[in-house]
Design a protein around this motif. Structure first.
Motif, PDB file in Angstrom:
ATOM      1  N   LYS A   9       0.824  -1.211   0.000  1.00 52.69           N
ATOM      2  CA  LYS A   9       0.000   0.000   0.000  1.00 52.69           C
ATOM      3  C   LYS A   9       0.863   1.268   0.000  1.00 52.69           C
ATOM      4  CE  LYS A   9      -3.895   2.072   2.531  1.00 52.69           C
ATOM      5  NZ  LYS A   9      -4.777   2.141   1.358  1.00 52.69           N
ATOM      6  N   LEU A  10       2.059   1.182   0.579  1.00 50.39           N
ATOM      7  CA  LEU A  10       2.951   2.344   0.627  1.00 50.39           C
ATOM      8  C   LEU A  10       3.433   2.758  -0.763  1.00 50.39           C
ATOM      9  CD1 LEU A  10       5.095   1.425   3.767  1.00 50.39           C
ATOM     10  CD2 LEU A  10       3.366   3.232   3.603  1.00 50.39           C
ATOM     11  N   HIS A  11       3.257   1.893  -1.762  1.00 53.72           N
ATOM     12  CA  HIS A  11       3.648   2.228  -3.128  1.00 53.72           C
ATOM     13  C   HIS A  11       2.513   2.895  -3.903  1.00 53.72           C
ATOM     14  CE1 HIS A  11       6.619  -0.778  -1.943  1.00 53.72           C
ATOM     15  NE2 HIS A  11       7.390  -0.332  -2.917  1.00 53.72           N
ATOM     16  N   ASP A  12       1.366   3.037  -3.272  1.00 57.54           N
ATOM     17  CA  ASP A  12       0.212   3.686  -3.896  1.00 57.54           C
ATOM     18  C   ASP A  12       0.131   5.097  -3.341  1.00 57.54           C
ATOM     19  OD1 ASP A  12      -2.120   4.305  -5.187  1.00 57.54           O
ATOM     20  OD2 ASP A  12      -3.414   3.146  -3.845  1.00 57.54           O
ATOM     21  N   ASN A  13       0.948   5.985  -3.902  1.00 54.97           N
ATOM     22  CA  ASN A  13       1.100   7.311  -3.319  1.00 54.97           C
ATOM     23  C   ASN A  13       1.375   8.341  -4.405  1.00 54.97           C
ATOM     24  OD1 ASN A  13       3.891   6.944  -4.031  1.00 54.97           O
ATOM     25  ND2 ASN A  13       4.152   5.807  -2.129  1.00 54.97           N
ATOM     26  N   ASN A 141      10.660  -6.665  -5.835  1.00 56.24           N
ATOM     27  CA  ASN A 141      11.118  -5.483  -6.553  1.00 56.24           C
ATOM     28  C   ASN A 141      12.256  -5.906  -7.484  1.00 56.24           C
ATOM     29  OD1 ASN A 141      10.668  -2.680  -6.885  1.00 56.24           O
ATOM     30  ND2 ASN A 141      12.477  -2.174  -5.663  1.00 56.24           N
ATOM     31  N   ALA A 142      12.014  -5.829  -8.781  1.00 53.73           N
ATOM     32  CA  ALA A 142      13.011  -6.248  -9.767  1.00 53.73           C
ATOM     33  C   ALA A 142      13.940  -5.077 -10.070  1.00 53.73           C
ATOM     34  CB  ALA A 142      12.330  -6.721 -11.039  1.00 53.73           C
ATOM     35  N   SER A 170       5.646 -10.065 -16.163  1.00 56.86           N
ATOM     36  CA  SER A 170       5.025 -11.337 -16.523  1.00 56.86           C
ATOM     37  C   SER A 170       5.513 -12.468 -15.629  1.00 56.86           C
ATOM     38  CB  SER A 170       5.323 -11.671 -17.991  1.00 56.86           C
ATOM     39  OG  SER A 170       4.763 -10.702 -18.849  1.00 56.86           O
ATOM     40  N   ALA A 171       6.736 -12.334 -15.120  1.00 54.14           N
ATOM     41  CA  ALA A 171       7.298 -13.366 -14.243  1.00 54.14           C
ATOM     42  C   ALA A 171       6.754 -13.279 -12.824  1.00 54.14           C
ATOM     43  CB  ALA A 171       8.821 -13.261 -14.225  1.00 54.14           C
ATOM     44  N   GLY A 172       6.163 -12.130 -12.465  1.00 53.29           N
ATOM     45  CA  GLY A 172       5.582 -11.998 -11.132  1.00 53.29           C
ATOM     46  C   GLY A 172       6.138 -10.882 -10.289  1.00 53.29           C
ATOM     47  N   ALA A 173       6.913  -9.962 -10.880  1.00 57.48           N
ATOM     48  CA  ALA A 173       7.455  -8.835 -10.121  1.00 57.48           C
ATOM     49  C   ALA A 173       6.345  -7.864  -9.728  1.00 57.48           C
ATOM     50  CB  ALA A 173       8.519  -8.117 -10.927  1.00 57.48           C
ATOM     51  N   ASP A 174       6.556  -7.180  -8.604  1.00 56.08           N
ATOM     52  CA  ASP A 174       5.592  -6.196  -8.096  1.00 56.08           C
ATOM     53  C   ASP A 174       6.065  -4.760  -8.276  1.00 56.08           C
ATOM     54  OD1 ASP A 174       3.563  -7.980  -6.583  1.00 56.08           O
ATOM     55  OD2 ASP A 174       5.504  -8.681  -5.856  1.00 56.08           O
ATOM     56  N   GLY A 175       7.367  -4.565  -8.512  1.00 55.74           N
ATOM     57  CA  GLY A 175       7.919  -3.229  -8.660  1.00 55.74           C
ATOM     58  C   GLY A 175       9.138  -3.276  -9.551  1.00 55.74           C
ATOM     59  N   LEU A 176       9.490  -2.130 -10.127  1.00 54.28           N
ATOM     60  CA  LEU A 176      10.684  -2.010 -10.969  1.00 54.28           C
ATOM     61  C   LEU A 176      11.606  -0.962 -10.370  1.00 54.28           C
ATOM     62  CD1 LEU A 176      12.158  -2.764 -13.655  1.00 54.28           C
ATOM     63  CD2 LEU A 176      11.082  -0.708 -14.638  1.00 54.28           C
ATOM     64  N   PHE A 177      12.861  -1.344 -10.133  1.00 50.63           N
ATOM     65  CA  PHE A 177      13.879  -0.458  -9.587  1.00 50.63           C
ATOM     66  C   PHE A 177      14.881  -0.156 -10.686  1.00 50.63           C
ATOM     67  CE2 PHE A 177      17.484  -0.200  -6.187  1.00 50.63           C
ATOM     68  CZ  PHE A 177      17.489   1.184  -6.283  1.00 50.63           C
ATOM     69  N   LEU A 178      15.015   1.140 -11.022  1.00 54.54           N
ATOM     70  CA  LEU A 178      15.958   1.573 -12.054  1.00 54.54           C
ATOM     71  C   LEU A 178      16.993   2.514 -11.443  1.00 54.54           C
ATOM     72  CD1 LEU A 178      13.723   2.300 -15.208  1.00 54.54           C
ATOM     73  CD2 LEU A 178      15.163   0.293 -14.755  1.00 54.54           C
ATOM     74  N   ARG A 195       3.883  -1.293 -16.151  1.00 55.77           N
ATOM     75  CA  ARG A 195       2.716  -1.609 -15.329  1.00 55.77           C
ATOM     76  C   ARG A 195       3.050  -1.681 -13.838  1.00 55.77           C
ATOM     77  NH1 ARG A 195       0.781  -7.101 -17.481  1.00 55.77           N
ATOM     78  NH2 ARG A 195       2.918  -7.329 -18.282  1.00 55.77           N
ATOM     79  N   LEU A 196       4.291  -1.445 -13.487  1.00 62.74           N
ATOM     80  CA  LEU A 196       4.740  -1.576 -12.101  1.00 62.74           C
ATOM     81  C   LEU A 196       5.075  -0.213 -11.508  1.00 62.74           C
ATOM     82  CD1 LEU A 196       7.264  -4.536 -12.551  1.00 62.74           C
ATOM     83  CD2 LEU A 196       4.874  -4.675 -11.822  1.00 62.74           C
ATOM     84  N   PRO A 197       4.974  -0.052 -10.186  1.00 63.57           N
ATOM     85  CA  PRO A 197       5.454   1.184  -9.563  1.00 63.57           C
ATOM     86  C   PRO A 197       6.960   1.307  -9.750  1.00 63.57           C
ATOM     87  CG  PRO A 197       4.877  -0.446  -7.886  1.00 63.57           C
ATOM     88  CD  PRO A 197       4.402  -0.984  -9.201  1.00 63.57           C
ATOM     89  N   LEU A 198       7.408   2.520 -10.093  1.00 69.56           N
ATOM     90  CA  LEU A 198       8.823   2.750 -10.375  1.00 69.56           C
ATOM     91  C   LEU A 198       9.564   3.209  -9.122  1.00 69.56           C
ATOM     92  CD1 LEU A 198      11.192   2.948 -12.364  1.00 69.56           C
ATOM     93  CD2 LEU A 198      10.476   5.319 -12.823  1.00 69.56           C
ATOM     94  N   ASN A 199      10.702   2.575  -8.880  1.00 65.01           N
ATOM     95  CA  ASN A 199      11.627   2.885  -7.789  1.00 65.01           C
ATOM     96  C   ASN A 199      12.897   3.471  -8.414  1.00 65.01           C
ATOM     97  OD1 ASN A 199      13.267   0.686  -5.314  1.00 65.01           O
ATOM     98  ND2 ASN A 199      13.300   2.900  -5.487  1.00 65.01           N
ATOM     99  N   VAL A 200      13.338   4.642  -7.937  1.00 61.59           N
ATOM    100  CA  VAL A 200      14.598   5.212  -8.395  1.00 61.59           C
ATOM    101  C   VAL A 200      15.539   5.372  -7.207  1.00 61.59           C
ATOM    102  CG1 VAL A 200      13.448   6.396 -10.297  1.00 61.59           C
ATOM    103  CG2 VAL A 200      13.888   7.635  -8.161  1.00 61.59           C
ATOM    104  N   MET A 201      16.810   5.639  -7.505  1.00 61.24           N
ATOM    105  CA  MET A 201      17.821   5.762  -6.453  1.00 61.24           C
ATOM    106  C   MET A 201      18.369   7.173  -6.410  1.00 61.24           C
ATOM    107  SD  MET A 201      21.214   3.404  -5.822  1.00 61.24           S
ATOM    108  CE  MET A 201      22.158   4.042  -7.216  1.00 61.24           C
ATOM    109  N   ALA A 202      18.561   7.682  -5.209  1.00 54.80           N
ATOM    110  CA  ALA A 202      19.100   9.023  -5.021  1.00 54.80           C
ATOM    111  C   ALA A 202      20.523   9.106  -5.566  1.00 54.80           C
ATOM    112  CB  ALA A 202      19.089   9.384  -3.540  1.00 54.80           C
ATOM    113  N   ILE A 203      20.736  10.028  -6.480  1.00 54.71           N
ATOM    114  CA  ILE A 203      22.062  10.313  -7.014  1.00 54.71           C
ATOM    115  C   ILE A 203      22.170  11.813  -7.218  1.00 54.71           C
ATOM    116  CG2 ILE A 203      22.417   8.087  -8.176  1.00 54.71           C
ATOM    117  CD1 ILE A 203      21.518   9.397 -10.785  1.00 54.71           C
TER     118      ILE A 203
END
Length: 269
Positions: A9-13, A141-142, A170-178, A195-203
């Protein structure tokens, strides 16, 4: 609501979930005390704290032992960075993950790195199947390293990340981390397609959380940066103490009583 449902639920923001990644039970408890709604680990910080180089060298039993210590001190959901799952065999990776699921984690990060995307997809499928068959739940999180490792030419990085996201979804991931995606145009191109919530990294140079939220980012991770800064400060203090033996610079830490208070009334095992 289960701990995994809470984490999901924390990813629905509209403002990204912010995760200042931790490396041990002490740093996890400190971050939780500051109001974090979830905790995530850094595999680099984990490795260094346990005496290993970063880069898929951690013995799985060391990871399990560290996660067990962190789980003991937390009430909020925990996501664990497991690098590549510490094996190239999908079934072994699933077994490794299930040991962490049994401890009560809410999620994992698992990466492709320089491996073929199909290998990570097979690992995600095996993990998803094992979790479902056990009656448990887990946020997978892939992590896709196309931007971080420059796996393709820069003009093709967004398209390659999107293609891999479809495979991992398609394999079953819930999130994408780039990690290392930075340009707003790249972020927008990815967000509008996957189709997944996107995760990014602080740079350095990345937009702030509010701006990222407007671009559609749903999760912002610190990665290993905080642990690197802490080690840099420790190096400076230790060098000064070794060279000069003066006590003055050692008086600005958190009060002993405040640190002790972080661990008051916690279970002892």
């Amino acid at each position: 609501m289960s701990i995994v449902d809470e984490f999901r639920k924390l990813h629905d923001n509209t403002t990204p979930l912010r995760l200042p990644n931790v490396w041990d039970a002490g740093s996890a408890r400190l971050v939780e005390s500051l109001g974090a709604t979830a905790i995530a680990t850094t595999s680099a910080g984990f490795a260094w704290a346990l005496g290993y180089q970063d880069g898929r060298q951690l013995p799985m039993q060391e990871v399990i032992a560290s996660v067990r210590r962190i789980i003991r001190v937390l009430k909020v959901p925990l996501s664990v960075d497991i690098e590549n799952g510490y094996s190239d065999d999908a079934a072994t990776v699933a077994e490794n993950v299930m040991q962490l699921v049994d401890l009560g984690i809410a999620g994992i990060n698992i990466e492709d790195g320089s491996d073929a995307p199909s290998l990570l997809a097979s690992k995600i499928e095996a993990i998803h199947s094992a979790v479902v068959n056990s009656g448990a739940d887990l946020f997978i999180n892939a992590r896709c390293d196309v931007f971080l490792a420059n796996l393709v030419e820069k003009p093709k990085q967004s398209a390659e990340s999107i293609a891999r996201s479809e495979l991992y979804t398609s394999a079953g991931a819930d999130g994408l981390f780039l990690p290392a995606i930075q340009a707003p145009s790249d972020i927008e191109a990815v967000v509008k397609t996957i189709r997944l919530p996107l995760n990014v990294m602080a740079i350095p140079g990345l937009a702030d959380a509010a701006t990222l939220g407007k671009l559609g980012v749903r999760r912002l991770s610190a990665g290993g940066a905080i642990s690197q800064i802490i080690l840099a400060q420790a190096k400076t203090l230790a060098e000064d103490f070794l060279q000069h033996g003066q006590s003055g610079n050692l008086s600005n830490g958190l009060p002993y009583s405040e640190i002790q208070g972080l661990f008051a009334n916690l279970p002892l095992n």
